[in-house]
Design a protein around this motif. Structure first.
Motif: not given
Length: 356
Positions: A120-125, A156-164
């Motif tokens: 649903d979302g991700l944050d990188q550290h 249609h990767s949601p991850t690819r879309r989230l990372l623009r």
């Protein structure tokens, strides 16, 4: 809230390539979790033909699905045909659900946890990625932590879309449809029939079942497309359909890059040139192996080079053929040209079919 210490690898997507990622990671002793919200065997509209390199890669992972062997690829046109037999090994036609079942069983044996959640979302550290999830009906799930994320969440990767990381794609979009029919295979090859605006792929997947897939930039029902392949339509006229029509597309996808920090795009999520011989699973597993190798080395950015090494042959050969077959006059000339230069056709097929 983030629960527990980070796993080494979180795989987003539990299709064949995602499960392959999990198995490669587990073999290196990494801790792994897989996110896959869909239950049961996951199906997809695809040609279902495994090239020899893909069969070998699966066997190395301990996965040997039931299917129907084929000797090579045969291109058929109205007035000519071209045949390319594999020089090393055989291909295998396998129902997508059978392949997923076998991979899932091997993943379970490896002790890998598959969670019924979606990203649903991700944050990188600096040292980890925190992944927000959702469950069935959109309910909020746990926030998971991983040192690395391998996104194998499809075309249609949601991850690819989230990372623009989506990259614009030119040209007319192409779409695929697939259905299975109860009939004994009439060829020991994957037959590719070339029409004016579409290709039809006939893959033997059992002793009494063939899969028929059509790729085209013209959107129409499968039954309408088949009227452009009269000999095939006549063969199927009295055959029982044993699956519903499944569709996929637009097929052509591109990504700006394959690595963003600790997140790596694998398989169709990394970009897709619609295959003309059936090398998709082979290619995806080669990428999975390269992604895990980069993670094991502690250098996720290294995967970009590994991805290029795994895909350049396919991208070059398939992309060039895809472009060359857009004009109708060239499409009509393709099979006669392959028949006139069988050594070139054979070399291309065997280059695509070999293990990466």
């Amino acid at each position: 809230m983030t629960g527990g210490s980070p796993v080494d690898v979180l795989v987003v997507g539990g299709g064949p390539v995602g499960l392959g990622c999990a198995l490669y990671a587990a073999r290196h002793g990494l801790t792994v979790q897989v996110l896959e919200p869909r239950s049961g065997p996951v199906d997809k509209a695809c040609g279902e033909g495994l090239m020899p390199g893909g069969v070998a890669a699966l066997a190395e992972l301990g996965v040997e699905p039931d299917g129907h062997a084929f000797r090579g690829i045969r291109y058929l046109g109205p007035t000519a045909s071209a045949v390319a037999d594999f020089r090393a090994g055989t291909g295998l036609g396998v129902r997508r659900t059978e392949l997923h079942d076998r991979l899932s069983a091997q993943v379970a044996r490896a002790g890998v946890e598959v969670l019924p959640l979606a990203l649903d979302g991700l944050d990188q550290h600096a040292d980890r990625v925190e992944v927000r999830t959702r469950g069935h009906h959109g309910t909020a799930g746990a926030t998971l932590a991983a040192r690395n994320v391998l996104a194998a969440d499809g075309l249609h990767s949601p991850t690819r879309r989230l990372l623009r990381l989506d990259h614009p794609v030119g040209g007319r979009p192409r779409f695929g449809q697939r259905q299975h029919f109860r009939v004994a295979p009439w060829s020991d090859h994957v037959d590719v029939l070339w029409g004016a605006r579409a290709e039809a792929y006939v893959t033997p997947v059992a002793d009494d079942v063939v899969g028929v897939a059509v790729l085209s930039d013209h959107r129409a029902p499968l039954s309408e497309h088949l009227t452009g392949f009269r000999p095939l339509l006549e063969r199927l006229a009295r055959c029982e359909a044993v699956s519903a029509v499944a569709g996929a597309g637009p097929l052509r996808q591109r990504s700006r890059r394959r690595v963003a920090g600790r997140v790596l795009l694998v398989g169709d999520a990394a970009g897709y040139v619609d295959a003309l011989t059936g090398e998709g699973i082979s290619l995806g597993l080669a990428q999975a192996r390269a992604a895990v190798a980069a993670v094991v080395a502690g250098r996720p950015s290294q995967y970009e080079r590994g991805w290029v090494a795994a895909t350049w042959r396919c991208s070059l050969l398939t992309g060039a053929l895809r472009q060359s077959t857009r004009p109708r006059l060239v499409r009509r000339a393709l099979v006669p040209a392959a028949a006139a230069a069988p050594w070139v056709f054979s070399a291309a097929v065997n280059e695509l079919g070999r293990a990466a």
